[in-house]
Design an enzyme around this catalytic site. Structure first.
Site, short mmCIF file in Angstrom:
data_model
loop_
_atom_site.label_atom_id
_atom_site.label_comp_id
_atom_site.label_asym_id
_atom_site.label_seq_id
_atom_site.Cartn_x
_atom_site.Cartn_y
_atom_site.Cartn_z
N CYS A 46 -0.55 0.33 9.66
CA CYS A 46 -0.76 1.70 9.17
C CYS A 46 -2.18 1.89 8.65
CB CYS A 46 0.24 2.05 8.07
SG CYS A 46 1.92 2.19 8.67
N HIS A 47 -2.59 1.01 7.72
CA HIS A 47 -3.91 1.19 7.11
C HIS A 47 -4.72 -0.09 7.06
CE1 HIS A 47 -1.07 4.22 5.47
NE2 HIS A 47 -2.02 5.02 5.89
N GLY A 48 -4.30 -1.11 7.83
CA GLY A 48 -5.13 -2.29 8.00
C GLY A 48 -5.12 -3.31 6.88
N HIS A 84 0.84 -1.19 0.00
CA HIS A 84 0.00 0.00 0.00
C HIS A 84 0.88 1.25 0.00
CE1 HIS A 84 -3.03 2.76 2.24
NE2 HIS A 84 -3.28 2.80 0.95
#
Lengths: 260, 190, 415
Positions: free
Chosen positions: B154-156, B130
């Site tokens: 960080c963003h799953g 990502h």
């Protein structure tokens, strides 16, 4: 108008002539003999390295100079520029051991060198080099640029050992060389006799040949981008001369109806 | 040097007087402008290129990793080209899980067999596809996500036991670096 | 400044709020340039180009360079060997410094020959002297960055100049160094300043150009512009001419970069800095040599009280400070040397004097160079402090032409 142009060119030339003159005098003021002027393939605007000579010079470096002198700014991978293939460079690198680490236990270890490694210095540090030799032998990677008239100096120095004149008294670890500033040099004659290396290409390894080959090698080591530089330069100058011509015609056309 | 192109009507008086000279004059202006542009371009490229990786960076040595000390179910992280590389000694259970997934269910379909040389050993660059964080899941007790693999805090993004993206914003599977087995227990990455 | 009604709506929108386009049009398109300006007038533009070239190559080099005593030398070698086109960037930058000084020195000599510093251009000239001082500081600090032998010893010698000041001298030197010798703090701050100063120079150059365009350009006749018949538009007339001159200059520049890149430097700077060994001949870069010669010429007590060391430093800085006073030292009302039969000779004598100083500056500090240097130094100050003020009173100038167009047309017709 043309007179003004000539005037400005003369001014610029003045300034530059001076620059050149001043560096020249700085060198000439000593009593050291000027190096013998040799013909080198890398001289002149179209100069290129004699790859065979540079390769032989590397062999001389490996066989003789490397006992004391480092080549710190060079990596094994750089040798591909001399015409060695990647595999040949790997084989050359594998003859050397380098220190790496720390490993998982926190200890340093030695391993065979890889093409990406710098060429290992014969001494672990400068103090060790000075202790072993009395004075630390200079690194050779830039020596051809770090001395005035470098390649000629290297060649002359290596072939310039002589018996000292009667008024010069040398201690045991001193030698006489008329090309060395001050004449008294701590380095024993490295090329004391012919045939110290056996060249792969069959060239006879005379003292003069080895000195000239190693000078070629050291010039390459100091200025590896010389060929690219000169080739680019020729193209750039040709382009600029044509461009200047066209701009001159342009300027004449623009100014055609101005009375001046 | 684009300023050498003429301003329109800069010497109309002159153009009237020599109507036949116009094209020739414009040609020389165009040539000068074009050469200036070519010259500037050929200078700018090497300047920009100087910011690309240098020879020493490109030549960075590959690394050899000894796998002998890694037990089944354990993982280590090594550094290669300044990036973390995850090396996991997978359990039979994890291998089975990785194999049993239907490719149609994956956002970035890739069979487990394409991602490993030996099924026991999973080697991949530990950087979330990502935005470049390092996912959790290497240590015992880390959050491994819903698929028992890796979880990027960080963003799953969630990865499975083959390092494939299963859920979250990441677009692709964790990258497998080039590597080879030198012996049964040593690999060379790069 | 004349506001232009632009056709392009975007340009018009911006210009009504921030008149950059009108400004550029007024200053670089319509700006009236005396039509008799010769090619020497191109050197201002060439110097401006060199400043930009130095900033561009410098910024790219700064991305690869490491200002640390243990890594600086190696990082420069890495630029030369491993960075893509790194050798080109470094040689362009190193030789570019010399080219920049050549352009500026020719530009200044032109100003001195044609009296461009006289009213109403005094401030323009002083800004130019400021630019030269900043250039010297920048060039000096830039030469320290590769951290070779000349870098180190140049830095040591030049910073030690300040130790000549009584009482505070030693403290200033320690402050400059950030330590007790030239060392890592010194290198680090020199790098910071070497990066900063070019942008300061750029700012002063803008002021220099604004001041120029306020009063208008001088010309070889040194007389005022009487009307439009005396001038041409900057574009395309001066742009086409300057482009040609610049390209010729680039050929000269390219020769050094591609075929003789180390000739203007010193071999010793390819030896890493060694605080324990001074090179046998330490010489500054050629563009500092005249001032260095003046420094070394003061080998005696000055006015019987000032010690030689301080006297040398005062004379060196004084020789530059003197230039700022030139508009008032030259008392002649006539600008151009064309109409000053005696000044013309003294101008060339000064050029020869500077050549002599340059030669002495590059020679070892021994006889006869010391004596030649002292004579040249004395003449330098004599020229500015005695000859110029007196000459304006004594000299009988030649009759000046009525206007720029008049002699120009006259010459054409008679030819």
């Amino acid at each position: 108008m043309m007179r003004a142009l000539i005037k400005s060119a003369a001014l610029a030339a003045f300034a530059l002539g001076l620059g050149a003159a001043s560096t020249g005098t700085a060198f000439a003021s000593g009593t050291t003999e000027e190096p013998k002027q040799m013909q080198w393939s890398f001289e002149g605007p179209f100069g290129t390295y004699d790859k065979a000579a540079v390769q032989r010079g590397f062999q001389v470096y490996q066989g003789i100079c490397q006992a004391c002198h480092g080549l710190d700014h060079l990596h094994f991978r750089d040798l591909t520029d001399l015409g060695f293939t990647n595999d040949e460079v790997k084989v050359i690198a594998m003859e050397y051991e380098v220190t790496d680490g720390p490993d998982d236990e926190g200890k340093m270890f030695t391993r065979k060198a890889l093409p990406a490694d710098p060429i290992p210095n014969p001494f672990p540090n400068e103090k060790a080099a000075a202790y072993a030799n009395g004075k630390a032998p200079p690194d050779l990677s830039l020596i051809a640029k770090a001395r005035e008239d470098g390649p000629n100096y290297v060649h002359s120095l290596l072939t310039g050992y002589e018996e000292p004149p009667a008024d010069v008294h040398l201690t045991g670890s001193q030698y006489y060389n008329k090309y060395f500033p001050g004449h008294v040099i701590a380095m024993p004659p490295p090329l004391a006799s012919d045939g110290l290396v056996t060249y792969g290409d069959g060239t006879e390894a005379t003292r003069g040949q080895m000195a000239s080959d190693v000078a070629n090698f050291l010039m390459w080591a100091a200025e590896p981008k010389l060929e690219a530089r000169k080739q680019t330069g020729v193209k750039v100058i040709i382009f600029l001369v044509i461009f200047a011509g066209i701009l001159y015609v342009t300027k004449r056309r623009v100014w055609r109806d101005v009375k001046h | 040097m684009a300023e050498t192109t003429p301003t329109p009507g800069m010497d109309e008086r002159h153009e009237e007087a020599h109507a036949d000279g116009v094209t020739r004059r414009e040609f020389i202006y165009l040539t000068a402008g074009a050469m200036g542009a070519v010259g500037a371009g050929s200078v700018i490229w090497p300047f920009i290129n100087s910011m690309n990786p240098a020879a020493d960076t490109l030549a960075l040595a590959s690394i050899d990793v000894n796998l002998a000390g890694i037990d089944v179910g354990q993982a280590i992280t090594v550094t290669w080209r300044g990036k973390p590389v995850f090396i996991r000694h997978r359990t039979a259970d994890e291998i089975a899980q990785a194999d049993s997934v239907k490719l149609d269910d994956l956002p970035d379909p890739q069979p487990d067999s394409e991602r490993v040389i030996k099924p026991d050993w999973l080697v991949m660059v530990g950087i979330c596809t990502h935005l470049g964080c390092v996912p959790l899941g290497q240590k015992e007790g880390d959050n491994k996500g819903e698929f028992n693999g890796w979880f990027c805090p960080c963003h799953g993004s969630q990865y499975d036991t083959s390092g494939r993206i299963r859920k979250g914003p990441a677009p692709a599977n964790l990258v497998v670096p080039p590597y080879e087995f030198l012996t049964d227990t040593t690999i060379r990455i790069g | 400044m004349k506001k232009v009604q632009w056709n392009n709506p975007v340009i018009r929108w911006v210009d009504e709020r921030l008149p950059v386009f009108s400004y550029m049009n007024a200053e670089y398109n319509e700006y009236p340039m005396p039509k008799n300006a010769n090619y020497l007038w191109s050197f201002g533009g060439i110097a401006g180009f060199m400043l930009v070239a130095m900033i561009v190559t410098g910024v790219l080099l700064a991305m690869q360079y490491t200002p640390n005593v243990h890594m600086a030398f190696n990082s420069v070698e890495r630029i030369m060997r491993d960075v893509n086109s790194g050798w080109l960037l470094r040689y362009l930058h190193a030789n570019g410094a010399s080219m920049f000084f050549i352009a500026v020195y020719v530009h200044m000599a032109r100003g001195m020959y044609y009296g461009s510093y006289k009213a109403p251009r005094e401030l323009l000239w002083i800004l130019g002297v400021v630019i030269m001082l900043l250039m010297m500081a920048t060039a000096f600090m830039g030469y320290v960055l590769p951290w070779g032998q000349m870098s180190f010893w140049g830095a040591t010698v030049i910073t030690n100049l300040f130790s000549a000041l009584p009482i505070i001298g030693e403290h200033i030197v320690t402050w400059l160094w950030g330590g007790f010798s030239v060392d890592n703090p010194t290198l680090n701050r020199f790098f910071a300043l070497h990066y900063l100063l070019p942008f300061v120079i750029f700012g002063v150059v803008i002021l220099h150009v604004v001041a120029l365009h306020e009063v208008g350009s001088n010309n070889p006749a040194g007389i005022d512009v009487k009307g439009p018949q005396d001038t041409v538009r900057f574009h395309p007339y001066m742009t086409s001419k300057d482009a040609f001159a610049l390209t010729c200059f680039l050929i000269f520049y390219s020769y050094w970069v591609f075929f003789n890149p180390n000739a203007l430097g010193h071999a010793d700077n390819y030896i890493p800095a060694n605080p324990l060994v001074t090179p046998t001949h330490i010489v500054p870069e050629w563009y500092f040599l005249p001032f260095y010669a003046i420094l070394r010429s003061i080998t005696f007590k000055f006015f019987w009280i000032v010690p030689a060391k301080l006297g040398g430093v005062i004379c060196m800085f004084g020789s530059i400070a003197l230039l700022a006073l030139l508009p008032w030292l030259d008392t002649s009302k006539v600008k151009s040397a064309r109409y000053r039969p005696i000044y013309k000779w003294f101008f060339w004598l000064l050029v020869i004097d500077l050549v002599g100083l340059t030669y002495v500056g590059g020679s070892p500090a021994e006889q006869p160079y010391i004596l030649i240097g002292q004579i040249c130094t004395a003449y330098y100050f004599l020229h500015f402090l005695v000859i110029l003020p007196l000459l304006g009173k004594i000299e009988k100038p030649l009759p000046l032409p009525k206007s720029i167009s008049e002699p120009v047309l006259g010459a054409k017709e008679s030819a």
